[in-house]
Scaffold this active site. Structure first.
Site, short mmCIF file in Angstrom:
data_model
loop_
_atom_site.label_atom_id
_atom_site.label_comp_id
_atom_site.label_asym_id
_atom_site.label_seq_id
_atom_site.Cartn_x
_atom_site.Cartn_y
_atom_site.Cartn_z
N GLU A 156 76.01 -116.79 23.80
CA GLU A 156 75.71 -115.70 22.87
C GLU A 156 74.72 -116.12 21.77
O GLU A 156 75.01 -116.09 20.58
CB GLU A 156 77.00 -115.17 22.24
CG GLU A 156 77.93 -114.52 23.23
CD GLU A 156 79.16 -113.90 22.60
OE1 GLU A 156 79.78 -113.03 23.23
OE2 GLU A 156 79.52 -114.30 21.47
N GLU A 319 81.78 -111.86 30.12
CA GLU A 319 82.99 -111.80 29.30
C GLU A 319 83.47 -110.36 29.19
O GLU A 319 82.67 -109.43 29.04
CB GLU A 319 82.75 -112.34 27.89
CG GLU A 319 82.54 -113.82 27.79
CD GLU A 319 82.42 -114.29 26.34
OE1 GLU A 319 82.91 -113.55 25.44
OE2 GLU A 319 81.86 -115.36 26.10
#
Length: 686
Positions: A156, A319
């Protein structure tokens, strides 16, 4: 057509997620029990090492890979596979202490302390050297392991650093782009407020304690942050590509979860060029109290179609949560049935995985109550675990879907730079620009009518589509203008709206509307009226009245046909919606922000004329979504009820239910949150 595009050597759907055995090294019975639970959960893939730097290198240059050796070997023996991560997303304390230059400096020029995640300078030569060192060791040690499926670089990416190293890197980036200060000053319109630069050293990144009103500077800084992040990613990837050239590399992209719009801090249209597989982390706030489940599902569909379209191939859901998260304002659990439904929506829109954060809940720190497959009770008997196993069993029956694509004759252009510039514009209304949300509203019709859509970037090819939609394209370069013109010339249908074509790529206003747009649309916008939230106007179109709010363009029409007019205010009875025949194609201009019913009726008219249809012939309410993936000889359909009540669907053709191999036709009833997976032969093979 219909060819398969595989994201990895796997020929099955990936199911599993982030696994952090480094948190449990002192509890070996937990690690052994994980192997048993992995089989029971029907999971097959585990992302490992994402935040494991301290466990891999507890002291500088002293590496402890033995625990990771054992974990990967045991997962492989258990029938599983591994997505191995590089650990750069969070560094060990010794690194910050020994090399303080790696710590970020914020926009107020305050140096940050050690802690958090991605709290590091992407320009720092030390940090780049240390990450490349450990990545090389990982590639040397595990690159040929049979369990290794792909590389997960960092985690991320986001944020920015304003330290002296980054300031110098930014100036060098500007020198390459502009070559001379004269060119830079002209592009930034820096004579404004006497902000002309006469030495490169005078340029600083935007700051609340310095310069923040030069829009060209702001825009170039955001571009630089994206490029510098990509540069760091590429340097991390050097040893991986050198030592394991056959293994794909990804990093997980994000969406802004509160509004469920594309992540704004980085331009993923550029980043996507550097990854082999696009993956993203999806955390919709299911069951919230401000919108319907169907409306949220539409937004999820939009983001999925954007990430799938970035590389025109299946993506990975890297995710998600099997139940609640721990960072929404209210962390509500998924209701029974929602986990299977939301997982199948991802597959329906092009994902070849359902992966979670996280496999097992932590015992401490900020994520100890974030949803996981294995809860603190370590049981396989609770509801969440059982629903994960249900998803796993379902995915095991869908191997035929892997690598299939989604055909689309409609594209919507999403542009990160456009959104940056529009949000920076000190005009219109700060609270109602809503560029991403406006695109989602144009997407809504096609989603509800089960018509596939590609959400593409301004650089991607346009010629594969019958219909191209570019709402609010405020920032548009000469290159994009030429490409839009050519698309219509060659027979395409183009739709745009208010606030299009106002500034160039430097965020400088055009001297009037560009001639290319005047010719293309057969009109000239004269001014934009910005309405207060309680103001309303209306538009008469095709014999109906539609409510208008927020924005209205007053225009002068030359060649275009006026098909809609304003009903109120000083510009009543003047043109509001036009269409213009331009060479072989057609260009529509929508002057104001109109209610959903208008988009529905307009796009019904356009898709009927262009014979753009859903791939399965059905009839249902807006709460039901039918999304399709195309194989060589078979279409795979996902019929999904995004509502809390039963829904009826009319099937006008017989379909084969994939999981039972039974034929269904006629009236179909879906329970709340139920999904049916169906298929039919692709007789046209196109």
């Amino acid at each position: 057509m219909g060819r398969r595009i595989y994201t990895s050597k796997a020929r099955h759907l990936l199911h599993g997620g982030d696994y952090n055995p480094d948190q449990w090294l002192d509890v070996p019975d937990v690690l052994q029990d994980d192997l048993r639970l992995m089989r029971l959960a029907h999971t097959n893939t585990y992302s490992i090492g994402i935040f494991a730097w301290s466990a891999l290198e507890p002291i500088e240059n002293q590496f402890t890979f033995e625990w990771l050796d054992q974990i990967i070997d045991e997962i492989h023996a258990n029938g599983g596979q591994v997505i191995l991560a590089t650990p750069s997303g969070a560094r060990p304390a010794w690194l910050s202490q020994t090399y303080p230059e790696v710590l970020r400096v914020d926009e107020r020029r305050v140096k940050q302390l050690h802690g958090g995640r991605h709290n590091h300078c992407l320009t720092s030569p030390v940090y780049r050297r240390k990450t490349e060192q450990i990545n090389r060791l990982l590639a040397e040690r595990y690159g040929t392991h049979p369990a290794l499926l792909m590389w997960h670089v960092s985690n991320e990416y986001g944020g920015e650093c304003h330290c002296p190293l980054c300031q110098e890197a930014f100036r060098n980036w500007l020198k390459v782009k502009y070559e001379t200060l004269e060119a830079l000053n002209a592009s930034w319109w820096s004579a404004f407020w006497s902000h002309t630069f006469d030495d490169w050293s005078q340029i600083e990144s935007p700051s609340p304690i310095g310069e923040s009103m030069v829009h060209g500077l702001n825009l170039d800084w955001k571009r630089f942050v994206t490029d510098q992040t990509i540069s760091f990613f590429e340097q991390e990837s050097v040893p991986l590509r050198e030592l394991t050239p056959a293994l794909p590399i990804t990093t997980n992209f994000m969406a802004d979860t509160e509004d469920l719009i594309p992540f704004q801090a980085l331009d993923y249209s550029q980043f996507a060029k550097h990854v082999d597989v696009v993956s993203w982390d999806a955390y919709p706030a299911w069951h919230n109290d401000w919108e319907t489940t169907a409306n949220l599902a539409m937004k999820v569909g939009f983001i999925n179609d954007l990430f799938r379209s970035l590389k025109q191939q299946p993506f990975l859901l890297m995710e998600s949560t099997p139940s609640a998260v721990n960072w929404h304002p209210v962390n509500k659990a998924k209701r029974p049935g929602m986990h299977l439904l939301s997982s199948m929506q991802m597959i329906a829109h092009g994902s070849d995985s359902v992966l979670y954060f996280q496999w097992r809940k932590s015992r401490g720190s900020s994520e100890k109550f974030h949803g996981a497959v294995v809860d603190h009770d370590r049981s396989e008997h609770n509801r969440v675990f059982r629903e994960v196993a249900q998803v796993g069993r379902t995915l095991e029956q869908l191997d035929a879907v892997v690598g299939t694509t989604r055909p689309a004759e409609v594209a919507i252009v999403y542009d990160w730079e456009n959104n940056w510039a529009l949000n920076d514009a000190q005009g219109f209304a700060n609270g109602t620009k809503d560029y991403p949300q406006t695109l989602q509203e144009h997407y809504r019709f096609f989603y509800e009518q089960d018509i596939p859509v590609d959400v593409i970037t301004k650089e991607q090819p346009f010629d594969a589509y019958k219909l191209l939609i570019v709402p609010m394209l405020y920032l548009v370069s000469a290159t994009t203008l030429e490409r839009l013109q050519r698309f219509v010339e060659q027979g395409g249908t183009l739709v745009t709206t208010y606030m299009t074509g106002l500034v160039d790529e430097h965020d400088l206003t055009y001297a009037g509307w560009p001639d290319e747009l005047k010719t293309l649309f057969g009109l000239t916008p004269l001014e934009t009226d910005t309405l207060y939230p309680n103001d309303r106007n209306g538009v008469a179109f095709d014999g109906k009245h539609y409510e208008l709010q927020d924005y209205a363009t007053i225009m002068e029409v030359a060649e275009a046909e006026i098909v809609g007019s304003y009903t109120d205010d000083f510009y009543r009875h003047t043109p509001a919606v036009t269409k213009n025949q331009y060479k072989q194609g057609e260009a529509w201009y929508i002057g104001g922000r109109l209610e959903s019913a208008f988009q529905h009726d307009l796009y019904t008219m356009i898709t009927d004329r262009l014979t753009i249809k859903a791939l399965f012939d059905t009839s249902h309410t807006a709460e039901v979504s039918v999304q399709v993936r195309r194989g060589q000889d078979v279409y795979y359909g996902f019929i999904m009820n995004f509502s809390e009540v039963e829904q009826s669907i009319k099937l006008f053709e017989p379909l084969l239910e994939s999981l039972t191999q039974t034929e269904i036709s006629g009236q179909l009833t879906l329970k709340p949150y139920e999904v049916k997976i169906v298929e039919r032969t692709n007789t046209n093979n196109k």
